[in-house]
Design a protein around this motif. Structure first.
Motif, PDB file in Angstrom:
ATOM      1  N   PHE A  17      40.276  49.274  39.866  1.00 34.77           N
ATOM      2  CA  PHE A  17      39.979  48.055  40.617  1.00 34.77           C
ATOM      3  C   PHE A  17      40.140  46.819  39.733  1.00 34.77           C
ATOM      4  O   PHE A  17      40.704  45.798  40.156  1.00 34.77           O
ATOM      5  CB  PHE A  17      38.555  48.136  41.164  1.00 34.77           C
ATOM      6  N   ASN A  18      39.657  46.910  38.487  1.00 31.35           N
ATOM      7  CA  ASN A  18      39.798  45.780  37.569  1.00 31.35           C
ATOM      8  C   ASN A  18      41.258  45.475  37.267  1.00 31.35           C
ATOM      9  O   ASN A  18      41.646  44.314  37.103  1.00 31.35           O
ATOM     10  CB  ASN A  18      39.044  46.061  36.264  1.00 31.35           C
ATOM     11  N   LYS A  70      43.250  43.782  40.324  1.00 33.48           N
ATOM     12  CA  LYS A  70      42.923  42.381  40.593  1.00 33.48           C
ATOM     13  C   LYS A  70      43.887  41.442  39.880  1.00 33.48           C
ATOM     14  O   LYS A  70      44.047  40.285  40.268  1.00 33.48           O
ATOM     15  CB  LYS A  70      41.485  42.084  40.158  1.00 33.48           C
TER      16      LYS A  70
END
Length: 328
Positions: free
Chosen positions: A294-295, A298
């Motif tokens: 997820f990081n 982004k």
């Protein structure tokens, strides 16, 4: 004096070492001047709580070969190294800490070894001038990391190194959020050597890496470099299922052939709690990997520069450039 194409660049992240920056500059200048007059010193201030940035500004005003980058917030040591490498122009680039445990005078050894035909030369600390606790924490960190990544690390090797232009250009393409400079360099596979250097006691401040931070760094490195925890989880799950199956067959044998009553609620509840704990642990491991993904997706910049000095046409709000492979 021409500094547009320096032969040597020195990149050092700065945090909590304002009292020794002047001494670092003096010793670096004296050492680099014996190697070449074409050099630059890039100091990346990682939102240090002391007067580090004002000292860097004074040095940059005095010597055009000194350049400074100030982060808008604390992004971490290895991100600070990345910011310096993004701007380094030298044919050879030295990375070192700012606390003078890495001695500038040892750059001679690194450079001479690199001239023998190596792309990367790491400094290997003969005897670490750290506390016993610090040495133990470092060994534990590398043991945990090596086990899960199936790698072989040397605790005596840290950031202090010299790399060729080719290595640095390739390093810039590695834009993961979880960063570790020496591990990234070693992963690239260029011709690497080590030289023994003397390690000195810290001149100023204290190390910000305690056991908790080292373990977090190990976890980040493991998750970003290896999927072994997931494989171990699968293997342990199969082992547990096999054990449960065999135990179930044993209970059936007792009941149907030996006419013995099957144990009651105690064994059942223990088994339920045991399996439940494993499920939660496995979900945690999966969640950790998903969080890291997820990081990454982004696609935020690795760092944000609040201010810079000594560079040409710098934007105060400049962020990390997009890799060339993603530019249109």
């Amino acid at each position: 004096m021409n500094t547009n194409n320096p032969h040597l660049s020195v990149v050092t992240p700065v945090y909590g070492c304002g009292d020794c920056i002047m001494q670092l500059y003096n010793r670096l200048s004296e050492t680099l001047n014996t190697l070449t007059w074409q050099y630059e010193i890039i100091m990346v201030e990682d939102c240090s709580p002391d007067q580090s940035w004002s000292v860097i500004q004074q040095l940059a005003a005095r010597d055009k070969r000194v350049k400074g980058i100030k982060f808008a917030k604390n992004f971490g040591q290895h991100t600070a190294i990345t910011a310096g490498l993004d701007e380094a122009l030298g044919d050879w680039v030295v990375v070192m800490d700012c606390d003078l445990q890495d001695q500038p005078e040892e750059i001679h050894k690194l450079y001479n070894k690199a001239c023998e035909g190596y792309d990367v030369v790491f400094a290997r600390r003969q005897e670490r001038e750290d506390t016993l606790l610090k040495k133990w924490e470092s060994k534990l960190f590398y043991k945990v990391y090596d086990y899960f990544t199936e790698n072989t690390s040397d605790p005596a090797i840290a950031n202090f190194s010299i790399s060729s232009r080719k290595v640095i250009e390739n390093y810039r393409h590695l834009r993961e959020q979880n960063r570790n400079f020496p591990l990234f360099i070693q992963w690239m596979g260029f011709e690497t050597a080590t030289v023994d250097v003397e390690h000195q006691q810290r001149i100023s401040g204290t190390s910000s890496y305690n056991l908790s931070k080292l373990m977090n760094l190990a976890i980040d490195g493991i998750v970003s470099q290896s999927n072994k925890p997931l494989r171990l989880s699968i293997k342990f799950g199969f082992l547990l299922s096999t054990g449960a199956l065999l135990y179930g067959l044993y209970l059936m044998y007792q009941y149907f052939f030996m006419f013995e009553p099957v144990p009651g609620w105690t064994s059942i509840m223990v088994s339920i709690y045991f399996v439940g704990g494993l499920l939660f642990a496995n979900l945690g491991i999966l969640g950790l990997y998903m969080g890291k993904v997820f990081n990454e997706v982004k696609n935020r910049p690795l760092y944000i520069v609040q201010e810079s000095i000594g560079f040409n046409e710098k934007n105060v709000e400049k962020t990390v450039p997009m890799p060339a492979s993603k530019q249109k």
